[in-house]
Scaffold this motif. Structure first.
Motif, mmCIF file in Angstrom:
data_model
loop_
_atom_site.group_PDB
_atom_site.id
_atom_site.type_symbol
_atom_site.label_atom_id
_atom_site.label_comp_id
_atom_site.label_asym_id
_atom_site.label_seq_id
_atom_site.Cartn_x
_atom_site.Cartn_y
_atom_site.Cartn_z
ATOM 1 N N GLU A 152 2.091 -43.552 111.924
ATOM 2 C CA GLU A 152 1.955 -44.554 112.658
ATOM 3 C C GLU A 152 0.557 -44.948 112.471
ATOM 4 O O GLU A 152 0.110 -43.952 113.145
ATOM 5 N N THR A 154 -1.665 -45.813 114.084
ATOM 6 C CA THR A 154 -1.425 -46.179 116.141
ATOM 7 C C THR A 154 -2.810 -44.432 116.107
ATOM 8 O O THR A 154 -3.745 -45.044 116.755
ATOM 9 N N ARG A 184 7.330 -43.240 106.051
ATOM 10 C CA ARG A 184 8.182 -42.474 107.124
ATOM 11 C C ARG A 184 9.467 -42.559 106.146
ATOM 12 O O ARG A 184 9.629 -43.517 104.979
ATOM 13 N N GLU A 186 12.204 -42.857 106.150
ATOM 14 C CA GLU A 186 13.524 -43.758 106.282
ATOM 15 C C GLU A 186 14.512 -42.861 106.222
ATOM 16 O O GLU A 186 14.897 -42.985 104.715
ATOM 17 N N PHE A 194 11.949 -55.172 104.093
ATOM 18 C CA PHE A 194 12.201 -54.622 105.385
ATOM 19 C C PHE A 194 12.110 -53.444 106.049
ATOM 20 O O PHE A 194 11.933 -53.069 106.659
ATOM 21 N N SER A 196 11.031 -49.934 104.340
ATOM 22 C CA SER A 196 10.710 -49.587 103.355
ATOM 23 C C SER A 196 9.905 -47.905 103.579
ATOM 24 O O SER A 196 9.815 -47.315 105.524
ATOM 25 N N PHE A 199 4.731 -48.462 104.310
ATOM 26 C CA PHE A 199 4.668 -50.082 104.387
ATOM 27 C C PHE A 199 3.009 -50.392 105.017
ATOM 28 O O PHE A 199 2.715 -48.720 105.317
ATOM 29 N N GLN A 201 1.387 -51.726 108.266
ATOM 30 C CA GLN A 201 0.685 -52.382 109.498
ATOM 31 C C GLN A 201 0.020 -52.908 110.196
ATOM 32 O O GLN A 201 -1.245 -52.486 110.107
ATOM 33 N N GLU A 203 -2.083 -53.703 114.338
ATOM 34 C CA GLU A 203 -2.016 -53.432 115.409
ATOM 35 C C GLU A 203 -2.968 -53.310 116.137
ATOM 36 O O GLU A 203 -4.039 -53.513 115.844
ATOM 37 N N TYR A 253 6.982 -42.302 123.799
ATOM 38 C CA TYR A 253 5.100 -42.910 124.159
ATOM 39 C C TYR A 253 5.184 -44.065 125.225
ATOM 40 O O TYR A 253 4.584 -44.026 125.629
ATOM 41 N N GLU A 271 13.824 -56.625 114.747
ATOM 42 C CA GLU A 271 12.392 -56.274 114.942
ATOM 43 C C GLU A 271 11.933 -56.556 113.662
ATOM 44 O O GLU A 271 11.466 -56.570 112.421
ATOM 45 N N PHE A 272 10.816 -57.045 115.048
ATOM 46 C CA PHE A 272 9.346 -57.829 113.556
ATOM 47 C C PHE A 272 8.020 -57.243 114.236
ATOM 48 O O PHE A 272 7.619 -56.701 113.369
ATOM 49 N N GLU A 311 0.353 -51.830 123.320
ATOM 50 C CA GLU A 311 0.117 -51.920 122.248
ATOM 51 C C GLU A 311 0.743 -52.869 121.059
ATOM 52 O O GLU A 311 1.375 -53.461 122.283
ATOM 53 N N SER A 313 2.343 -54.033 117.740
ATOM 54 C CA SER A 313 2.290 -53.194 116.135
ATOM 55 C C SER A 313 3.137 -54.136 115.389
ATOM 56 O O SER A 313 4.844 -54.048 116.105
ATOM 57 N N GLY A 315 4.582 -54.919 111.614
ATOM 58 C CA GLY A 315 4.931 -55.232 110.160
ATOM 59 C C GLY A 315 4.460 -55.744 108.936
ATOM 60 O O GLY A 315 4.657 -57.221 109.252
ATOM 61 N N ARG A 318 6.649 -56.555 106.306
ATOM 62 C CA ARG A 318 7.889 -57.232 107.635
ATOM 63 C C ARG A 318 7.303 -58.839 107.446
ATOM 64 O O ARG A 318 7.878 -60.511 107.303
HETATM 65 N N1 GAP Z 1 2.072 -48.025 116.666
HETATM 66 C C1 GAP Z 1 3.817 -47.958 117.542
HETATM 67 C C2 GAP Z 1 4.735 -48.081 116.310
HETATM 68 O O1 GAP Z 1 4.543 -47.582 115.177
HETATM 69 P P1 GAP Z 1 6.763 -48.549 115.115
HETATM 70 O O2 GAP Z 1 8.119 -49.859 116.508
HETATM 71 O O3 GAP Z 1 7.957 -47.985 115.069
HETATM 72 O O4 GAP Z 1 6.194 -49.247 116.797
HETATM 73 C C3 GAP Z 1 6.057 -50.654 114.188
HETATM 74 O O5 GAP Z 1 6.203 -50.046 114.557
HETATM 75 C C4 GAP Z 1 6.014 -51.891 113.420
HETATM 76 O O6 GAP Z 1 5.722 -51.251 112.517
HETATM 77 C C5 GAP Z 1 7.875 -52.541 113.360
HETATM 78 O O7 GAP Z 1 8.055 -53.769 114.319
HETATM 79 C C6 GAP Z 1 8.076 -52.984 112.043
HETATM 80 O O8 GAP Z 1 7.584 -54.334 111.970
HETATM 81 C C7 GAP Z 1 7.108 -51.865 111.526
HETATM 82 N N2 GAP Z 1 8.058 -50.867 110.585
HETATM 83 C C8 GAP Z 1 7.958 -49.856 111.614
HETATM 84 N N3 GAP Z 1 8.833 -48.921 110.624
HETATM 85 C C9 GAP Z 1 8.849 -49.686 109.487
HETATM 86 C C10 GAP Z 1 9.701 -49.517 107.532
HETATM 87 N N4 GAP Z 1 10.109 -48.316 107.795
HETATM 88 N N5 GAP Z 1 9.475 -50.281 106.514
HETATM 89 C C11 GAP Z 1 8.860 -52.064 107.249
HETATM 90 N N6 GAP Z 1 7.926 -51.957 108.528
HETATM 91 C C12 GAP Z 1 8.387 -51.277 109.492
#
Ligand code: GAP
Length: 443
Positions: A152, A154, A184, A186, A194, A196, A199, A201, A203, A253, A271-272, A311, A313, A315, A318
């Motif tokens: 992240e 952050t 990540r 994933e 959506f 990935s 990606f 962020q 924030e 957290y 989630e957006f 915070e 945050s 994407g 997205r």
């Molecule tokens: N700092 C807090 C944080 O990272 P999160 O809910 O894990 O919180 C925030 O991620 C945003 O990042 C999500 O709402 C989404 O929009 C985007 N996001 C998270 N994982 C993603 C992924 N694998 N691919 C694309 N966007 C992602």
């Protein structure tokens, strides 16, 4: 319009018109990784520019930062990511495919696939799979040190808290905004960009007094700010909603957390953007692990304390996807991306009525070059095919205005402007174009 096919149409348009390509496609691609083409990068940059404007440029209480992707690995111990940043994973004992244990629909689909072949599926017990992506830095084999690509963006803000205090001496409440890549591993990337593995962020980390009531008021404030930002850029209100996280799904957290969700064509609301009350988790942990004092001294009350953090945050990828989906329209065989003019990759397309008439082409080229120099946004030249085809082509990529130079233009110094959404055409003197477009695009 049938929902499943909408997603297929978006993916095909994104590829065909140069918005988004599978990464390293000529080698077969890489799961969960995407490249943005010439149109996609403009759309993405416009989203980021609008974010920066609304969160940093027009506010006195928010500053920007651009922290590094590689960080000292201790950061991820302190932040709790090494211990808790994981998803439950199950593995099919038959074919070793791995799934997220909480993705019941995919698990069922996989079981049915085996059942059709007369096979029974047995799953491993769920185990936690850490999402941080590892890498190695250093030049000497065997002595390279393990690092993580940030999971992240952050933490790059919180580890700079002391630097921000020392350089700007801001008063609470204040915030630090950032846009950047996160990574990540994933388990199940999918639904186009959506989910990935690489990606971006966008924030805000907003530091407030450690007061339960006041901090919850700021959480509410930022929820509304962020929702309204998406609506102001054209997302349909009815496709957005808030969802509160239940106690058992809160991130390690979070004291309280909400999602802005978008009503997607792939399974409804998803989630957006997350709006989180992070308490004093990050600053407290980084103080403990680094040994640095990350408290704030309040000269009004003469008290020293660790602030709470609210915070937001979102994407970026997205946002690109949901803006594309939300703006997609069909009118018989015409496809129109009704993107907000601020987000449209190209704002204006300039054409000569006929590409084989040098006097029209010269006049139109001069106008095009003048507009490019005088307007602060992307303008494009198009002289392929006939005028009708050019309109269709620009509609499909969301260009809000097309300017055509015809024979009357040479005599009267005026042009035709055609509006993407209404298809209406008006005549406009050339010397009025700059102010006309500035007003229309920035409205
Ligand atoms: N700092 C807090 C944080 O990272 P999160 O809910 O894990 O919180 C925030 O991620 C945003 O990042 C999500 O709402 C989404 O929009 C985007 N996001 C998270 N994982 C993603 C992924 N694998 N691919 C694309 N966007 C992602």
């Amino acid at each position: 319009m049938e929902q499943k096919s909408l997603m297929e149409k978006i993916i095909s348009l994104a590829k065909r018109r140069g918005f988004i390509f599978p990464s390293s496609e000529i080698y077969g691609g890489l799961a969960g990784v995407w490249d943005y083409g010439p149109l996609g990068v403009e759309l993405k940059n416009n989203i980021k520019r609008e974010f920066w404007k609304s969160m940093v440029l027009i506010r006195d209480d928010v500053f920007g930062i651009d922290a590094a992707i590689f960080m000292n690995p201790r950061v991820w111990e302190a932040s709790g990511h090494l211990e808790s940043f994981s998803d439950p994973l199950v593995e099919c004992r038959k074919c070793n495919q791995r799934f997220r244990a909480d993705h019941q629909d995919l698990i069922l689909e996989h079981e049915n696939w085996h059942k059709k072949r007369g096979e029974e599926v047995l799953w491993t017990e769920p185990k936690n799979f850490n999402l941080l992506v590892e890498s190695y830095l250093g030049t000497v084999e065997g002595e390279k040190s393990k690092v993580y690509l940030r999971g992240e963006i952050t933490q790059g803000v919180h580890v700079n808290f002391k630097n921000i205090l020392n350089t700007l001496s801001p008063s609470l409440p204040f915030g630090v905004a950032q846009i950047g890549k996160a990574f990540r591993n994933e388990i199940a990337p999918g639904n186009f960009v959506f989910r990935s593995r690489e990606f971006e962020q966008m924030e805000l980390q907003y530091y407030v007094y450690p007061d339960d009531k006041e901090s919850m008021e700021y959480l509410e404030y930022w929820k509304n700010e962020r929702l309204n930002w998406y609506i102001s850029l054209g997302l349909k209100k009815e496709n957005l909603r808030f969802r509160m996280h239940e106690k058992d799904e809160l991130a390690h957290y979070a004291k309280s957390a909400w999602d802005i969700e978008y009503n997607s064509p792939f399974g409804g609301f998803k989630e957006f953007e997350g709006i989180h009350h992070r308490g004093n988790w990050d600053l407290k942990r980084h103080s403990e692990y680094s040994g640095e004092d990350l408290s704030y001294f309040d000269s009004k009350t003469n008290k020293r304390f660790i602030p709470y953090i609210i915070e937001t945050s979102g994407g970026v990828d997205r946002a690109v996807l949901f803006f594309l989906i939300d703006s997609y329209f069909e009118d018989k065989d015409r496809v129109i991306l009704k993107l907000h003019p601020k987000l449209a990759p190209y704002k204006v397309a300039v054409f000569p009525l006929l590409a084989n008439k040098p006097e029209l082409v010269d006049f139109a080229k001069k106008l095009y070059n003048d507009l490019k120099l005088n307007l602060n946004f992307k303008i494009v030249w198009d002289d392929r095919g006939n005028i009708g085809k050019r309109y269709y082509s620009q509609d499909e990529i969301g260009t809000p205005y097309c300017v055509t130079v015809d024979f009357d233009s040479l005599k009267n110094q005026d042009v035709t402007i055609r509006d993407r959404d209404t298809a209406e055409q008006i005549r406009m003197p050339i010397d009025k174009l700059k102010s006309y477009f500035e007003e229309k695009i920035n409205k």
